[in-house]
Design a protein around this motif. Structure first.
Motif, short mmCIF file in Angstrom:
data_model
loop_
_atom_site.label_atom_id
_atom_site.label_comp_id
_atom_site.label_asym_id
_atom_site.label_seq_id
_atom_site.Cartn_x
_atom_site.Cartn_y
_atom_site.Cartn_z
N MET A 1 0.84 -1.17 0.00
CA MET A 1 0.00 0.00 0.00
C MET A 1 0.89 1.24 0.00
SD MET A 1 -3.30 0.93 2.36
CE MET A 1 -2.62 1.16 3.96
N SER A 2 0.51 2.22 -0.77
CA SER A 2 1.24 3.47 -0.87
C SER A 2 1.15 4.24 0.45
CB SER A 2 0.65 4.31 -2.00
OG SER A 2 1.14 5.62 -1.95
N LEU A 3 2.23 4.96 0.76
CA LEU A 3 2.23 5.78 1.97
C LEU A 3 1.16 6.87 1.92
CD1 LEU A 3 6.05 6.16 2.70
CD2 LEU A 3 4.37 4.91 4.06
N GLN A 4 0.72 7.25 0.72
CA GLN A 4 -0.32 8.27 0.58
C GLN A 4 -1.62 7.85 1.25
OE1 GLN A 4 -0.15 11.30 -0.73
NE2 GLN A 4 1.90 11.19 -1.57
N ASN A 5 -1.84 6.53 1.38
CA ASN A 5 -3.09 6.02 1.94
C ASN A 5 -3.10 5.99 3.46
OD1 ASN A 5 -4.07 5.61 -0.66
ND2 ASN A 5 -3.12 3.60 -0.77
N SER A 71 18.21 13.12 6.32
CA SER A 71 17.29 12.06 6.73
C SER A 71 16.07 11.97 5.82
CB SER A 71 16.82 12.31 8.17
OG SER A 71 17.90 12.30 9.07
N TRP A 72 15.47 13.10 5.51
CA TRP A 72 14.27 13.09 4.68
C TRP A 72 14.56 12.63 3.27
CZ3 TRP A 72 12.81 18.64 6.49
CH2 TRP A 72 12.17 18.57 7.73
N ARG A 73 15.70 12.99 2.73
CA ARG A 73 16.01 12.61 1.35
C ARG A 73 16.46 11.15 1.24
NH1 ARG A 73 18.76 16.37 -2.39
NH2 ARG A 73 17.48 15.18 -3.80
N ARG A 74 16.88 10.54 2.34
CA ARG A 74 17.35 9.16 2.33
C ARG A 74 16.26 8.15 2.70
NH1 ARG A 74 21.80 7.11 5.36
NH2 ARG A 74 21.86 5.55 3.74
N GLY A 75 15.04 8.54 2.77
CA GLY A 75 13.99 7.59 3.10
C GLY A 75 12.78 8.21 3.78
N GLU A 91 3.06 15.66 -1.62
CA GLU A 91 1.69 15.58 -2.10
C GLU A 91 1.60 15.01 -3.51
OE1 GLU A 91 -0.23 19.34 -1.60
OE2 GLU A 91 -0.28 19.13 0.58
N ASP A 92 2.69 15.15 -4.29
CA ASP A 92 2.67 14.64 -5.66
C ASP A 92 3.26 13.23 -5.78
OD1 ASP A 92 5.35 15.17 -5.29
OD2 ASP A 92 5.50 16.64 -6.90
N GLU A 93 3.50 12.58 -4.64
CA GLU A 93 4.00 11.19 -4.58
C GLU A 93 5.38 11.01 -5.20
OE1 GLU A 93 1.23 7.98 -5.26
OE2 GLU A 93 -0.44 9.40 -5.22
N LYS A 94 6.14 12.08 -5.32
CA LYS A 94 7.51 11.99 -5.83
C LYS A 94 8.47 12.02 -4.64
CE LYS A 94 6.47 13.95 -10.29
NZ LYS A 94 6.59 15.07 -11.20
N PRO A 95 9.73 11.66 -4.86
CA PRO A 95 10.70 11.71 -3.75
C PRO A 95 10.86 13.13 -3.20
CG PRO A 95 11.59 10.46 -5.59
CD PRO A 95 10.31 11.09 -6.07
N CYS A 101 12.78 20.32 1.44
CA CYS A 101 13.53 20.39 2.70
C CYS A 101 13.79 21.83 3.12
CB CYS A 101 14.86 19.64 2.57
SG CYS A 101 14.67 17.88 2.28
N ILE A 102 14.14 22.68 2.16
CA ILE A 102 14.41 24.09 2.47
C ILE A 102 13.14 24.76 2.99
CG2 ILE A 102 14.96 26.33 1.45
CD1 ILE A 102 16.88 24.78 -0.45
#
Length: 148
Positions: A1-5, A71-75, A91-95, A101-102
């Protein structure tokens, strides 16, 4: 299941994860301070006095930003977030990108400076978003450990 759900994480869970991360940040800040004092002692031959507030503030913000960005960019998780089953998603389901982060760290720091008002905003927002969620087009979701 996608994390969006998965549902948006509640305020208490977020604050507890932040407390965990604060311990990591404190350790990083102390190490950076020791290194900086050592460099100044080695180059000038004198022990530095108290650092100006602008130097301390800049160092603290830089360490916080680098820790969270890495941390956020690595997972999508910091150490505190891993402990409490939280994930940062876009929100757009991209990495998660550097721009996320900024914006997130700047808005989050501003939220803290004004007594956490940006965090408590999620209690009145219909989608349970904090100011930094809104600014960065991201959100924090809670994924229980027993789900895959």
């Amino acid at each position: 299941m996608s994390l969006q759900n998965y549902p948006t994480a509640g305020l208490l869970r977020r604050l507890i994860a932040m407390a965990y991360d604060a311990l990591v940040l404190l350790a990083l800040y102390l190490v950076a301070g020791f290194v900086l004092v050592g460099i100044l002692k080695a180059t000038t031959g004198n022990w530095p006095g108290q650092f100006p507030a602008s130097v301390s503030f800049s160092l603290f913000y830089s360490i916080c930003f680098l820790y969270y960005m890495h941390s956020w960019r690595r997972g999508g998780q910091t150490i505190g977030m891993k402990s409490w089953g939280l994930y940062l998603i876009t929100e757009d389901e991209k990495p998660v990108r550097l721009s996320h982060c900024i914006l997130r760290s700047a808005a989050g720091f501003f939220s803290l400076v004004i007594f956490g008002l940006g965090f408590f905003w999620m209690l009145i927002d219909g989608k349970q978003r904090t100011w930094h969620d809104i600014a960065s087009l991201t959100r924090i979701v809670y994924k229980p450990k027993n789900t895959d």
